[in-house]
Every structure is written in structure tokens, then in C-alpha cells.
Design a protein around this motif. Structure first.
Motif, PDB file in Angstrom:
ATOM      1  N   ASN A  58      40.412  47.945  40.371  1.00  0.00           N
ATOM      2  CA  ASN A  58      41.046  46.619  40.379  1.00  0.00           C
ATOM      3  C   ASN A  58      39.952  45.550  40.370  1.00  0.00           C
ATOM      4  OD1 ASN A  58      40.265  46.123  43.265  1.00  0.00           O
ATOM      5  ND2 ASN A  58      41.616  47.874  43.571  1.00  0.00           N
ATOM      6  N   GLY A  59      40.372  44.299  40.322  1.00  0.00           N
ATOM      7  CA  GLY A  59      39.409  43.201  40.260  1.00  0.00           C
ATOM      8  C   GLY A  59      38.612  43.024  41.544  1.00  0.00           C
ATOM      9  N   LEU A  60      39.286  43.242  42.673  1.00  0.00           N
ATOM     10  CA  LEU A  60      38.601  43.134  43.968  1.00  0.00           C
ATOM     11  C   LEU A  60      37.446  44.139  44.031  1.00  0.00           C
ATOM     12  CD1 LEU A  60      38.731  42.086  47.046  1.00  0.00           C
ATOM     13  CD2 LEU A  60      39.955  44.214  47.462  1.00  0.00           C
ATOM     14  N   ASP A  61      37.715  45.371  43.638  1.00  0.00           N
ATOM     15  CA  ASP A  61      36.671  46.397  43.645  1.00  0.00           C
ATOM     16  C   ASP A  61      35.550  46.062  42.662  1.00  0.00           C
ATOM     17  OD1 ASP A  61      38.110  47.781  45.508  1.00  0.00           O
ATOM     18  OD2 ASP A  61      38.626  49.477  44.221  1.00  0.00           O
ATOM     19  N   GLU A 155      29.974  36.617  37.890  1.00  0.00           N
ATOM     20  CA  GLU A 155      31.158  35.903  37.406  1.00  0.00           C
ATOM     21  C   GLU A 155      32.413  36.624  37.876  1.00  0.00           C
ATOM     22  OE1 GLU A 155      29.443  36.290  33.300  1.00  0.00           O
ATOM     23  OE2 GLU A 155      30.970  34.773  32.890  1.00  0.00           O
ATOM     24  N   ASP A 156      33.294  35.897  38.534  1.00  0.00           N
ATOM     25  CA  ASP A 156      34.645  36.393  38.763  1.00  0.00           C
ATOM     26  C   ASP A 156      35.445  35.909  37.557  1.00  0.00           C
ATOM     27  OD1 ASP A 156      37.287  36.793  39.393  1.00  0.00           O
ATOM     28  OD2 ASP A 156      37.079  36.222  41.503  1.00  0.00           O
ATOM     29  N   ALA A 157      35.633  36.827  36.598  1.00  0.00           N
ATOM     30  CA  ALA A 157      36.314  36.486  35.347  1.00  0.00           C
ATOM     31  C   ALA A 157      37.734  37.059  35.316  1.00  0.00           C
ATOM     32  CB  ALA A 157      35.497  36.992  34.154  1.00  0.00           C
ATOM     33  N   ALA A 158      38.302  37.260  36.500  1.00  0.00           N
ATOM     34  CA  ALA A 158      39.631  37.875  36.609  1.00  0.00           C
ATOM     35  C   ALA A 158      40.717  37.062  35.914  1.00  0.00           C
ATOM     36  CB  ALA A 158      39.999  38.068  38.078  1.00  0.00           C
ATOM     37  N   GLN A 159      40.446  35.765  35.689  1.00  0.00           N
ATOM     38  CA  GLN A 159      41.450  34.917  35.041  1.00  0.00           C
ATOM     39  C   GLN A 159      40.975  34.443  33.671  1.00  0.00           C
ATOM     40  OE1 GLN A 159      42.580  31.766  37.776  1.00  0.00           O
ATOM     41  NE2 GLN A 159      43.173  33.221  39.372  1.00  0.00           N
ATOM     42  N   ALA A 160      39.929  35.070  33.130  1.00  0.00           N
ATOM     43  CA  ALA A 160      39.264  34.461  31.973  1.00  0.00           C
ATOM     44  C   ALA A 160      38.944  35.431  30.837  1.00  0.00           C
ATOM     45  CB  ALA A 160      37.988  33.764  32.440  1.00  0.00           C
ATOM     46  N   PHE A 179      36.301  41.708  36.034  1.00  0.00           N
ATOM     47  CA  PHE A 179      37.602  41.425  35.427  1.00  0.00           C
ATOM     48  C   PHE A 179      38.687  42.172  36.190  1.00  0.00           C
ATOM     49  CE2 PHE A 179      34.850  40.270  31.928  1.00  0.00           C
ATOM     50  CZ  PHE A 179      35.518  39.214  31.319  1.00  0.00           C
ATOM     51  N   SER A 180      39.869  41.582  36.225  1.00  0.00           N
ATOM     52  CA  SER A 180      41.050  42.250  36.775  1.00  0.00           C
ATOM     53  C   SER A 180      42.059  42.417  35.644  1.00  0.00           C
ATOM     54  CB  SER A 180      41.671  41.406  37.879  1.00  0.00           C
ATOM     55  OG  SER A 180      42.993  41.850  38.160  1.00  0.00           O
ATOM     56  N   PHE A 181      42.751  43.545  35.629  1.00  0.00           N
ATOM     57  CA  PHE A 181      43.862  43.734  34.694  1.00  0.00           C
ATOM     58  C   PHE A 181      45.178  43.857  35.457  1.00  0.00           C
ATOM     59  CE2 PHE A 181      40.082  45.951  32.817  1.00  0.00           C
ATOM     60  CZ  PHE A 181      39.763  44.966  31.901  1.00  0.00           C
ATOM     61  N   THR A 184      49.751  40.424  35.905  1.00  0.00           N
ATOM     62  CA  THR A 184      49.974  39.011  35.542  1.00  0.00           C
ATOM     63  C   THR A 184      48.802  38.378  34.791  1.00  0.00           C
ATOM     64  OG1 THR A 184      49.036  38.254  37.627  1.00  0.00           O
ATOM     65  CG2 THR A 184      51.407  38.625  37.590  1.00  0.00           C
ATOM     66  N   LYS A 185      47.676  39.085  34.668  1.00  0.00           N
ATOM     67  CA  LYS A 185      46.500  38.467  34.033  1.00  0.00           C
ATOM     68  C   LYS A 185      46.673  38.383  32.520  1.00  0.00           C
ATOM     69  CE  LYS A 185      44.420  38.840  38.107  1.00  0.00           C
ATOM     70  NZ  LYS A 185      44.164  37.778  39.054  1.00  0.00           N
ATOM     71  N   ASN A 186      45.799  37.668  31.841  1.00  0.00           N
ATOM     72  CA  ASN A 186      45.913  37.507  30.383  1.00  0.00           C
ATOM     73  C   ASN A 186      45.897  38.856  29.683  1.00  0.00           C
ATOM     74  OD1 ASN A 186      45.428  34.877  31.325  1.00  0.00           O
ATOM     75  ND2 ASN A 186      44.590  34.266  29.341  1.00  0.00           N
TER      76      ASN A 186
HETATM   77  C1  LIG Z   1      43.414  38.541  40.394  1.00  0.00           C
HETATM   78  C2  LIG Z   1      42.120  38.031  40.886  1.00  0.00           C
HETATM   79  C3  LIG Z   1      41.204  38.850  41.563  1.00  0.00           C
HETATM   80  C4  LIG Z   1      41.523  40.221  42.052  1.00  0.00           C
HETATM   81  O1  LIG Z   1      41.988  41.109  41.126  1.00  0.00           O
HETATM   82  P1  LIG Z   1      42.869  42.358  41.611  1.00  0.00           P
HETATM   83  O2  LIG Z   1      42.914  43.224  40.407  1.00  0.00           O
HETATM   84  O3  LIG Z   1      44.198  41.842  42.028  1.00  0.00           O
HETATM   85  O4  LIG Z   1      42.153  43.004  42.739  1.00  0.00           O
HETATM   86  C5  LIG Z   1      39.970  38.317  41.886  1.00  0.00           C
HETATM   87  N1  LIG Z   1      39.659  37.044  41.617  1.00  0.00           N
HETATM   88  C6  LIG Z   1      40.521  36.216  40.993  1.00  0.00           C
HETATM   89  C7  LIG Z   1      40.078  34.824  40.706  1.00  0.00           C
HETATM   90  C8  LIG Z   1      41.780  36.674  40.636  1.00  0.00           C
HETATM   91  O5  LIG Z   1      42.637  35.838  40.036  1.00  0.00           O
END
Ligand SMILES: *Cc1c(COP(=O)(O)O)cnc(C)c1O
Length: 362
Positions: A58-61, A155-160, A179-181, A184-186
Motif C-alpha cells: 500500500n502507499g503507507l508501506d 515524494e509522496d505521489a499517492a495522489q499524483a 505511490f498508492s493504488f 479511490t486514487k487516479n
Molecule cells: C492515499 C494516500 C496515502 C496512503 O496510501 P494507502 O495506500 O492508503 O496506504 C499516503 N499519502 C497520501 C497523500 C495519500 O493520499
């Protein structure tokens, strides 16, 4: 009722292809760390334009593993934007590091390079930037600062996914990007999934080990790792959707362009329109001084909205140690922001209705 986001509708166009992908994995008899993941990692790295892609749980990891790979001594400081989702900050505190909270630019909601330098101390080791709501941070001055003070950049690119700035895509501005998938992400999986992308050989190798118990060869462990792997079913489904990401983002950009052009209300503050086709509009966030009443009006008219995010991380019970911080820009944003419906399932007629409803608001 126009919902803020309906994932069933968003995934509808891919239904048959997703079923086929799932069936293929099911029939293969191989479910973790296999061909699907390897293929997806290569495709996603190619999409981002980076040398390596590493699928994780996941994105957190993804953020956690990048920080582990940096291997900072305990007590090291990492500068973060104070107005982010809490997932940017949790891995920092989890690893015994110290988050240093920077106020965002009130216009773009992203980090303001000018506010970063005063936060740098002899303990600072990194800056974690967040491309919030799908807009890349103003990276040139931030990179210059990181170079000047010899800091790592994450970079936290989870929304980008697919966002760019000055012709360079998110994921290419730092030592490593997360990145997070999340659905709800793009680019959304149908469960939890994430990835790290990087151009750094040593970091890539270390993160690949870390996500799989510190192991490359079964039952041989080189370093103490964790279990955070992107499974074969999610990788196969992500490969169905990745080829459509640019078209999906383009649809978001066209909707954003319309909102920016046509929403006109004295109390509604719109996001900046200077990068419509570089920003991937993960959320279309406006501000209203009387947010709750405005949201209630929209709901009454059949327009669903959401708040990203209602409580600032330093005001969460999870972070009582930081409750006394004085972060007025962040706090004001958390009081005033709301997200309008903007996703690939939204029709032109629905966008018309949303614009009209806002423009007629009391
Ligand atoms: C969604 C998100 C995360 C975490 O991603 P997960 O897959 O839910 O763990 C981290 N940072 C931002 C900015 C996010 O929007």
C-alpha cells in the motif's frame, strides 16, 4: 444525487477485462511475487519514466520502506507539509524519526520552498514532499534546498499518478517516490496496493529486499525486512487500468478546466488555474468560509461533496504531542476546504448541473 465518487461506476468500463485478468491469475496457481507483478512493475516504471518500480502492499508501506532504506539515525528530522493525509507522517513517527511541520502555500495547498529553510536544523535529514490533490509541488527550489543542505528527498505521489511539472513527471523529483493504488486514487486497484519508483540502484535493491522479509532467495535473509508485497491479482488488475490512465487524467483535466472557467461565486475560492494540464486533479478542492452551510446546500440540491481532510494531523488524537503547534494556514485550510465531484464517471450534464448549482448558491 451526484455522489462525490462512486467506485462501481468508475470501474464499470473495465469490468470484463478485470474479470479476465482475475481469472488468468486464479488459473495460474501463483499468487504472490510472480510474473504479473514483475510485468506491472516494469510497466509502471516505464509510465513514470523511472529506472525501477517496486510493488508493495500500500502507499503507507511505500513511504515506510523508503524511509527505512534511507536508514537515518533515530531522532533525525524529516520536514513534511502540515496539511497532508496522516499516512505521510505515520511512517516517520513509527521509525523513531521526528516530523517537522511546514505550512503550505495557501494558494496551491502544497509546500512553499520559502517556508522550509528556517525549519532546517543539524538534525534534518530529509524533506518529504506531497503532491497534494494531484498537483506537483514547486520542485525546483525544493531540490535546490535539499542539495544545499545535503538532504534526502522523498515524494509522496499517492495522489499524483501522471502529474508533471516543467515536463518532468511525479516520481522523478526525488531519491524515491511512493505511490498508492488505493481504489479511490487516479490509478486504483480493487483492494490495497502501492509502489515505490526510483532511479537509485542501491535504494531499489534495498526496498526490494525490505518488502519481502529481507530476502531475495527463499529462506535466506540478508536484512531484517517486512512483508509488504503487491499481490498478483492486484497487479493484473492494475495492468488493465494503467493503459487508460492518461485518458482518465485528461478527462479529469477537461472537467477541471470547465469548473475553473465556469464556477463563479464570490464566496467560493477556486484552485489555481496555472497548470490545468500538468495537474491530474485527484481532488478538485475549493474553499468556502462557511463550508458546512455550503455543503449542506449542495447536498440538498443533490450534489455530494467530501472534505480532504476535516482534521489536521497535528490536531488528531494520534498526535497529541504536536497539538500545541501553531499552524494557522494549515488550520484555516482544514476549516474551509471541500472537494467537488470530479472523476471519470462524472458526465458533462452532471458537471453542468454542479456548476449551475454552485453559481446559484445563496
Ligand atoms: C492515499 C494516500 C496515502 C496512503 O496510501 P494507502 O495506500 O492508503 O496506504 C499516503 N499519502 C497520501 C497523500 C495519500 O493520499
Amino acid at each position: 444525487m451526484i455522489s462525490h465518487l462512486d467506485l462501481r461506476q468508475v470501474n464499470e468500463p473495465y469490468l470484463t477485462a478485470l474479470q479476465e485478468a482475475t481469472a488468468r491469475v486464479l488459473a495460474s496457481g501463483w499468487y504472490v511475487l510472480g510474473r504479473e507483478l514483475e510485468a506491472f512493475e516494469n510497466q509502471f516504471a516505464a509510465y513514470c519514466g523511472t529506472k525501477y518500480g517496486i510493488g508493495v502492499g500500500n502507499g503507507l508501506d511505500a513511504i515506510n520502506l523508503i524511509l527505512r532504506a534511507f536508514a537515518f539515525p533515530a531522532g533525525s528530522e524529516v520536514i513534511i507539509p502540515a496539511n497532508t493525509y496522516i499516512a505521510t507522517i505515520l511512517p516517520i513517527t513509527d521509525l523513531g524519526l521526528v516530523p517537522v511541520w511546514a505550512e503550505p502555500d495557501p494558494r496551491t495547498y502544497t509546500l512553499d520552498a520559502e517556508k522550509l529553510e528556517p525549519l532546517i536544523t543539524e538534525k534534518t535529514r530529509a524533506i518529504a514532499v506531497v503532491h497534494l490533490y494531484g498537483r506537483c509541488c514547486d520542485m525546483a527550489p525544493i531540490r535546490a534546498l535539499a542539495e544545499q543542505y545535503n538532504l534526502r528527498l522523498l515524494e509522496d505521489a499517492a495522489q499524483a499518478h501522471g502529474a508533471a511539472y516543467g515536463g518532468r513527471k511525479a516520481g522523478n523529483w526525488s531519491d524515491a517516490a511512493a505511490f498508492s493504488f488505493y481504489p479511490t486514487k487516479n490509478l486504483g486497484a480493487l483492494g490495497d496496493a502501492g509502489a515505490v519508483v526510483t532511479n537509485d540502484d542501491a535504494l531499489a535493491q534495498r526496498i526490494r529486499l525490505l518488502r519481502n522479509y529481507g530476502s531475495e532467495q527463499k529462506y535466506i535473509h540478508q536484512i531484517p525486512g517486512v512483508n509488504s508485497r503487491l499481490d498478483e491479482v492486484q497487479a493484473a488488475m492494475l495492468m488493465v487500468k494503467l493503459p487508460h490512465l492518461d485518458a482518465d487524467n485528461r478527462r479529469r483535466q477537461d472537467l477541471a478546466a470547465r469548473y475553473l472557467r465556469e464556477i463563479r461565486h464570490p464566496a467560493v475560492i477556486l484552485p489555481p488555474a496555472d497548470r490545468i494540464y500538468d495537474d491530474v486533479w485527484h481532488q478538485f478542492v475549493v474553499r468556502h468560509p462557511n463550508r458546512e452551510a455550503f455543503m449542506a446546500y449542495l447536498a440538498q440540491q443533490g450534489v455530494g461533496t467530501a472534505i480532504h481532510y476535516p482534521v489536521a494531523p497535528h490536531r488528531q488524537d494520534a498526535y497529541t504531542d504536536y497539538r500545541r503547534l501553531c499552524l494557522p494556514v494549515t488550520e484555516q485550510l482544514h476549516r474551509e476546504v471541500l472537494s467537488l465531484p470530479l472523476n471519470t464517471a462524472l458526465t458533462d450534464a452532471e458537471a453542468d448541473y454542479i456548476i449551475q448549482t454552485i453559481n446559484q448558491a445563496p
